[in-house]
Design an enzyme around this catalytic site. Structure first.
Site, PDB file in Angstrom:
ATOM      1  N   TRP A  64       0.831  -1.203   0.000  1.00 46.21           N
ATOM      2  CA  TRP A  64       0.000   0.000   0.000  1.00 46.21           C
ATOM      3  C   TRP A  64       0.864   1.251   0.000  1.00 46.21           C
ATOM      4  O   TRP A  64       0.536   2.233  -0.662  1.00 46.21           O
ATOM      5  CB  TRP A  64      -0.940  -0.012   1.215  1.00 46.21           C
ATOM      6  CG  TRP A  64      -2.208  -0.765   0.957  1.00 46.21           C
ATOM      7  CD1 TRP A  64      -2.349  -1.876   0.189  1.00 46.21           C
ATOM      8  CD2 TRP A  64      -3.511  -0.454   1.464  1.00 46.21           C
ATOM      9  NE1 TRP A  64      -3.663  -2.287   0.195  1.00 46.21           N
ATOM     10  CE2 TRP A  64      -4.392  -1.433   0.967  1.00 46.21           C
ATOM     11  CE3 TRP A  64      -3.995   0.531   2.307  1.00 46.21           C
ATOM     12  CZ2 TRP A  64      -5.753  -1.440   1.278  1.00 46.21           C
ATOM     13  CZ3 TRP A  64      -5.355   0.526   2.623  1.00 46.21           C
ATOM     14  CH2 TRP A  64      -6.226  -0.446   2.113  1.00 46.21           C
ATOM     15  N   ASP A  82       3.885  -0.160  11.516  1.00 48.16           N
ATOM     16  CA  ASP A  82       3.522  -1.577  11.657  1.00 48.16           C
ATOM     17  C   ASP A  82       4.332  -2.194  12.787  1.00 48.16           C
ATOM     18  O   ASP A  82       5.415  -1.714  13.119  1.00 48.16           O
ATOM     19  CB  ASP A  82       3.795  -2.350  10.354  1.00 48.16           C
ATOM     20  CG  ASP A  82       2.916  -3.581  10.212  1.00 48.16           C
ATOM     21  OD1 ASP A  82       2.970  -4.459  11.103  1.00 48.16           O
ATOM     22  OD2 ASP A  82       2.173  -3.682   9.228  1.00 48.16           O
ATOM     23  N   ASP A  98       3.713  -0.458  17.833  1.00 51.45           N
ATOM     24  CA  ASP A  98       2.300  -0.787  18.017  1.00 51.45           C
ATOM     25  C   ASP A  98       1.466   0.469  17.818  1.00 51.45           C
ATOM     26  O   ASP A  98       1.519   1.395  18.635  1.00 51.45           O
ATOM     27  CB  ASP A  98       2.105  -1.352  19.427  1.00 51.45           C
ATOM     28  CG  ASP A  98       0.668  -1.801  19.697  1.00 51.45           C
ATOM     29  OD1 ASP A  98      -0.225  -1.524  18.863  1.00 51.45           O
ATOM     30  OD2 ASP A  98       0.440  -2.431  20.748  1.00 51.45           O
ATOM     31  N   LYS A 163      -9.851  -1.495   6.402  1.00 50.99           N
ATOM     32  CA  LYS A 163     -10.274  -2.869   6.159  1.00 50.99           C
ATOM     33  C   LYS A 163     -11.125  -3.356   7.320  1.00 50.99           C
ATOM     34  O   LYS A 163     -10.809  -3.094   8.487  1.00 50.99           O
ATOM     35  CB  LYS A 163      -9.063  -3.789   5.997  1.00 50.99           C
ATOM     36  CG  LYS A 163      -9.450  -5.259   5.801  1.00 50.99           C
ATOM     37  CD  LYS A 163      -8.295  -6.084   5.299  1.00 50.99           C
ATOM     38  CE  LYS A 163      -7.179  -6.244   6.295  1.00 50.99           C
ATOM     39  NZ  LYS A 163      -6.081  -7.076   5.775  1.00 50.99           N
TER      40      LYS A 163
END
Length: 217
Positions: A64, A82, A98, A163
């Site tokens: 992405w 990530d 995190d 998502k």
């Protein structure tokens, strides 16, 4: 490795080698097949423009981020975050950590130089195989992403793509987005694997003025 695990691993490899989007991603130099989901969404809904500042949540391995970098251009800025490391990608600032931790969220906003024009999230929890637990973890991640937008991560009028997975929790989450954005669409990209429950929610025109505490001003 057990016989069952070997069987699953072999089936996964066969699926990868026959997946048209996997093969296309390799040929085009994309790091993951998911790049085609974002390309499809952007081509249809005009999410990205030149010079935008974008936060990419759950960015590794970088599929992405590659698309984002191409679409916002040299004068745009992409910050990816990530838990998993990501190989260096030119023009993308990567934060290892995190996302749900406030300190990491502050790093994202600082790296962008302020609130993002667009926040995208392809995050998914580590699956345990226990449906109830997995759904709860996915819901918590989605809630954290929206909270980040409301706490100053997304500028007023900005857009949010995330998502999610079909089910009751998605409907409840969609209602939260409807309250915070001018429009919300459910998108099922053609690049999504068959039999997958995943889909995307595209929320446009953030209605709340960003505030450090997440309160509406």
């Amino acid at each position: 490795m057990s016989r069952l695990r070997r069987s699953k691993s072999a089936a996964w490899r066969r699926r990868q080698e026959s997946d048209t989007h996997v093969l296309a991603a390799r040929a085009a130099g994309y790091r993951s097949r998911s790049a085609y989901k974002l390309l499809e969404i952007d081509n249809s809904h005009r999410l990205l423009r030149q010079k935008m500042r974008v936060a990419d949540l759950g960015g590794s391995p970088g599929g992405w981020s590659q698309v984002l970098r191409q679409r916002v251009g040299q004068n745009g800025y992409v910050v990816a975050v990530d838990l998993l490391p990501m190989e260096v990608l030119e023009g993308v600032h990567f934060i290892l950590g995190d996302f749900t931790e406030p300190a990491i969220q502050q790093q994202i906003t600082a790296a962008l130089g302020g609130a993002a024009d667009v926040v995208v999230s392809d995050m998914a929890p580590n699956l345990s195989g226990i449906a109830v637990r997995d759904q709860a973890n996915a819901t918590a991640l989605s809630a954290s992403a929206l909270a980040y937008c409301q706490a100053g991560g997304l500028k007023k009028g900005g857009d949010f793509l995330i998502k999610t997975f079909a089910g009751e929790e998605q409907g409840e989450y969609r209602q939260l987005l409807i309250k915070a954005f001018g429009s919300v669409k459910v998108i099922y990209p053609q690049a999504t694997r068959k039999n997958s429950r995943e889909c995307y929610l595209l929320a446009k025109s953030f209605k709340l003025t960003p505030h450090p505490t997440g309160e509406e001003s």
